[in-house]
Write a protein that holds these residues in place. Structure first.
Motif, mmCIF file in Angstrom:
data_model
loop_
_atom_site.group_PDB
_atom_site.id
_atom_site.type_symbol
_atom_site.label_atom_id
_atom_site.label_comp_id
_atom_site.label_asym_id
_atom_site.label_seq_id
_atom_site.Cartn_x
_atom_site.Cartn_y
_atom_site.Cartn_z
ATOM 1 N N VAL A 40 0.838 -1.200 0.000
ATOM 2 C CA VAL A 40 0.000 0.000 0.000
ATOM 3 C C VAL A 40 0.874 1.250 0.000
ATOM 4 C CG1 VAL A 40 -1.731 1.329 1.274
ATOM 5 C CG2 VAL A 40 -1.924 -1.165 1.144
ATOM 6 N N ALA A 41 1.932 1.236 0.787
ATOM 7 C CA ALA A 41 2.836 2.387 0.858
ATOM 8 C C ALA A 41 3.494 2.651 -0.489
ATOM 9 C CB ALA A 41 3.895 2.155 1.933
ATOM 10 N N LYS A 42 3.810 1.579 -1.207
ATOM 11 C CA LYS A 42 4.476 1.724 -2.497
ATOM 12 C C LYS A 42 3.523 2.233 -3.573
ATOM 13 C CE LYS A 42 7.316 -0.826 -5.828
ATOM 14 N NZ LYS A 42 7.951 -2.131 -6.155
ATOM 15 N N THR A 43 2.289 1.717 -3.589
ATOM 16 C CA THR A 43 1.329 2.097 -4.627
ATOM 17 C C THR A 43 0.580 3.373 -4.294
ATOM 18 O OG1 THR A 43 -0.407 0.734 -3.628
ATOM 19 C CG2 THR A 43 1.000 -0.312 -5.316
ATOM 20 N N GLY A 44 0.424 3.650 -2.998
ATOM 21 C CA GLY A 44 -0.328 4.831 -2.580
ATOM 22 C C GLY A 44 -1.812 4.707 -2.836
ATOM 23 N N ASN A 45 -2.278 3.472 -3.043
ATOM 24 C CA ASN A 45 -3.682 3.259 -3.363
ATOM 25 C C ASN A 45 -4.078 1.848 -2.925
ATOM 26 O OD1 ASN A 45 -5.880 2.222 -5.386
ATOM 27 N ND2 ASN A 45 -6.000 4.468 -5.489
ATOM 28 N N LEU A 64 -3.901 -3.057 11.752
ATOM 29 C CA LEU A 64 -2.491 -2.812 12.045
ATOM 30 C C LEU A 64 -2.322 -1.475 12.765
ATOM 31 C CD1 LEU A 64 0.506 -3.606 11.769
ATOM 32 C CD2 LEU A 64 0.494 -2.510 9.509
ATOM 33 N N GLU A 65 -3.030 -0.455 12.305
ATOM 34 C CA GLU A 65 -2.957 0.862 12.951
ATOM 35 C C GLU A 65 -3.483 0.791 14.386
ATOM 36 O OE1 GLU A 65 -3.262 4.199 9.475
ATOM 37 O OE2 GLU A 65 -5.100 3.084 9.920
ATOM 38 N N LYS A 66 -4.535 0.025 14.587
ATOM 39 C CA LYS A 66 -5.072 -0.129 15.939
ATOM 40 C C LYS A 66 -4.085 -0.868 16.835
ATOM 41 C CE LYS A 66 -9.943 -0.164 14.519
ATOM 42 N NZ LYS A 66 -11.174 -0.992 14.393
ATOM 43 N N GLN A 67 -3.443 -1.879 16.287
ATOM 44 C CA GLN A 67 -2.465 -2.655 17.049
ATOM 45 C C GLN A 67 -1.287 -1.784 17.473
ATOM 46 O OE1 GLN A 67 -0.891 -6.020 14.910
ATOM 47 N NE2 GLN A 67 0.572 -6.548 16.508
ATOM 48 N N LEU A 68 -0.852 -0.902 16.560
ATOM 49 C CA LEU A 68 0.285 -0.034 16.839
ATOM 50 C C LEU A 68 -0.120 1.245 17.562
ATOM 51 C CD1 LEU A 68 2.060 -0.339 13.359
ATOM 52 C CD2 LEU A 68 2.784 -1.428 15.491
ATOM 53 N N ASN A 69 -1.421 1.525 17.514
ATOM 54 C CA ASN A 69 -1.958 2.750 18.111
ATOM 55 C C ASN A 69 -1.359 4.004 17.461
ATOM 56 O OD1 ASN A 69 -3.662 4.173 19.846
ATOM 57 N ND2 ASN A 69 -2.083 4.377 21.425
ATOM 58 N N ILE A 70 -1.195 3.942 16.138
ATOM 59 C CA ILE A 70 -0.710 5.087 15.372
ATOM 60 C C ILE A 70 -1.458 5.149 14.050
ATOM 61 C CG2 ILE A 70 1.628 5.117 16.341
ATOM 62 C CD1 ILE A 70 2.578 3.654 13.833
ATOM 63 N N THR A 71 -1.409 6.304 13.399
ATOM 64 C CA THR A 71 -1.955 6.460 12.051
ATOM 65 C C THR A 71 -0.809 6.348 11.055
ATOM 66 O OG1 THR A 71 -3.697 7.942 12.848
ATOM 67 C CG2 THR A 71 -3.223 7.990 10.495
ATOM 68 N N LEU A 72 -0.917 5.376 10.176
ATOM 69 C CA LEU A 72 0.161 5.116 9.227
ATOM 70 C C LEU A 72 0.032 5.930 7.941
ATOM 71 C CD1 LEU A 72 0.314 1.233 9.617
ATOM 72 C CD2 LEU A 72 1.980 2.892 10.486
ATOM 73 N N PHE A 73 -1.220 6.234 7.554
ATOM 74 C CA PHE A 73 -1.445 6.908 6.279
ATOM 75 C C PHE A 73 -2.275 8.176 6.477
ATOM 76 C CE2 PHE A 73 -0.787 2.486 4.978
ATOM 77 C CZ PHE A 73 0.154 2.649 3.976
ATOM 78 N N HIS A 133 -4.813 9.897 -3.007
ATOM 79 C CA HIS A 133 -3.535 9.177 -2.975
ATOM 80 C C HIS A 133 -3.038 9.098 -1.540
ATOM 81 C CE1 HIS A 133 0.206 7.677 -4.773
ATOM 82 N NE2 HIS A 133 0.823 8.360 -3.811
ATOM 83 N N LEU A 134 -2.912 7.893 -1.021
ATOM 84 C CA LEU A 134 -2.481 7.715 0.360
ATOM 85 C C LEU A 134 -1.019 8.106 0.519
ATOM 86 C CD1 LEU A 134 -4.099 4.285 1.323
ATOM 87 C CD2 LEU A 134 -4.959 6.567 1.766
ATOM 88 N N ALA A 150 4.997 8.891 11.323
ATOM 89 C CA ALA A 150 5.099 7.591 11.997
ATOM 90 C C ALA A 150 5.084 6.454 10.981
ATOM 91 C CB ALA A 150 3.947 7.422 12.987
ATOM 92 N N GLY A 151 4.303 6.625 9.904
ATOM 93 C CA GLY A 151 4.232 5.608 8.863
ATOM 94 C C GLY A 151 5.552 5.445 8.131
#
Length: 294
Positions: free
Chosen positions: A12-17, A39-48, A54-55, A60-61
């Motif tokens: 997802v990070a590579k494609t941005g979509n 995953l974001e809930k598990q880490l308690n952070i916002t990744l995107f 376009h993400l 933090a991400g």
């Protein structure tokens, strides 16, 4: 943490979509969205950052992306190391290498290793010492060929009987090329390209009783190949070791040593308190045998 989910995140990070990433991963878009959300809930952070179509990675991400890449690389290497122990000696040795005359020597050792163990592959990474040490610290490299000085407390190492001399590299038609040696006074009067490594600068300053701040530094570099083009364009002189010309032989360039003569030595280093695969140990044994013969 599931490595499969890490791979989802990196895609997802590579494609941005999410849709494009889902197609690439051959899963549904809702499934992928749910995995990233979990995953974001598990880490308690916002990744995107989801404010546009376009993400984009948050701060933090971006940090997590580097760690995720490192985790997956270590998992992959561990699997290869396990395979190496259970089968005929094969796999990959990840070697970092500075640009110097010692790298020519190291390539000969690699050739010997290949002769004895043809199933072994080599991942060779060329960079300056700071970059190589960082990758050793991250376990992205098994071994690194480095110029001294280094922080010896962090690494195990084998000293190599290979020494390079410091001087300047210039064109053969330059006025200074007629000199047999370069003095510190000469250095203070000419434009220079010099290593960006502070450790190297400080070492030179101490050995030559030289004030680096008084030098006319036109460019800094991590590797010498591109600054050599500035030398050929008569824009600057390269302050470096003679091993650079050993690697980048150019009939138009010449090396002039510093006076007093200043040399640097080499080591093969690996991180302390880290696992060495049987493959890496075999390669170190080959190096040790070669050194003992000499």
């Amino acid at each position: 943490m599931d490595t499969r989910v890490l791979n989802y995140f990196l895609t997802v990070a590579k494609t941005g979509n999410v849709t494009k990433a889902a197609n690439k991963l051959h899963i549904t878009q809702p499934t992928l969205s749910r995995q990233i959300s979990d995953l974001e809930k598990q880490l308690n952070i916002t990744l995107f950052d989801r404010t546009n179509r376009h993400l984009r990675l948050t701060k933090a991400g971006t940090f997590f992306k580097k760690r995720a890449e490192l985790i997956l690389e270590l998992v992959s290497q561990t699997e290869k190391d396990i395979h190496t122990q259970e089968s005929e000696l094969s796999g990959i040795i990840r070697i970092g290498c500075v640009e110097s005359s010692a790298s020519t020597w190291l390539m000969k050792i690699i050739k010997k290793m290949n002769h004895h163990f043809p199933n072994v592959q080599f991942d060779i990474y060329t960079a300056n010492g700071d970059d190589l040490k960082e990758k050793l610290d991250q376990n992205s490299l098994d071994l690194a060929l480095l110029l001294e000085p280094i922080e010896a407390k962090k690494y195990n190492y084998l000293p190599l009987p290979i020494h390079d001399t410091w001087g300047i590299i210039t064109t053969k038609d330059d006025e200074l090329s007629k000199k047999k040696a370069i003095t510190t006074d000469d250095l203070s009067q000419i434009p220079l390209a010099i290593s960006a490594r502070s450790l190297v600068r400080n070492e030179l300053a101490q050995l030559l009783d030289l004030n680096i701040n008084k030098l006319k530094i036109i460019a800094t570099h991590n590797l010498a190949s591109n600054p050599l083009q500035l030398v050929k364009a008569h824009m600057t002189y390269l302050l470096g070791i003679d091993g650079i010309l050993t690697l980048h032989h150019d009939p138009d360039l010449t090396f002039i040593p510093l006076i007093p003569k200043t040399t640097t030595s080499h080591i093969i280093a690996w991180k302390k308190n880290t696992y060495l695969s049987p493959l890496t140990k075999k390669f170190l044994k080959l190096i040790s045998d070669e050194l003992n013969q000499k």
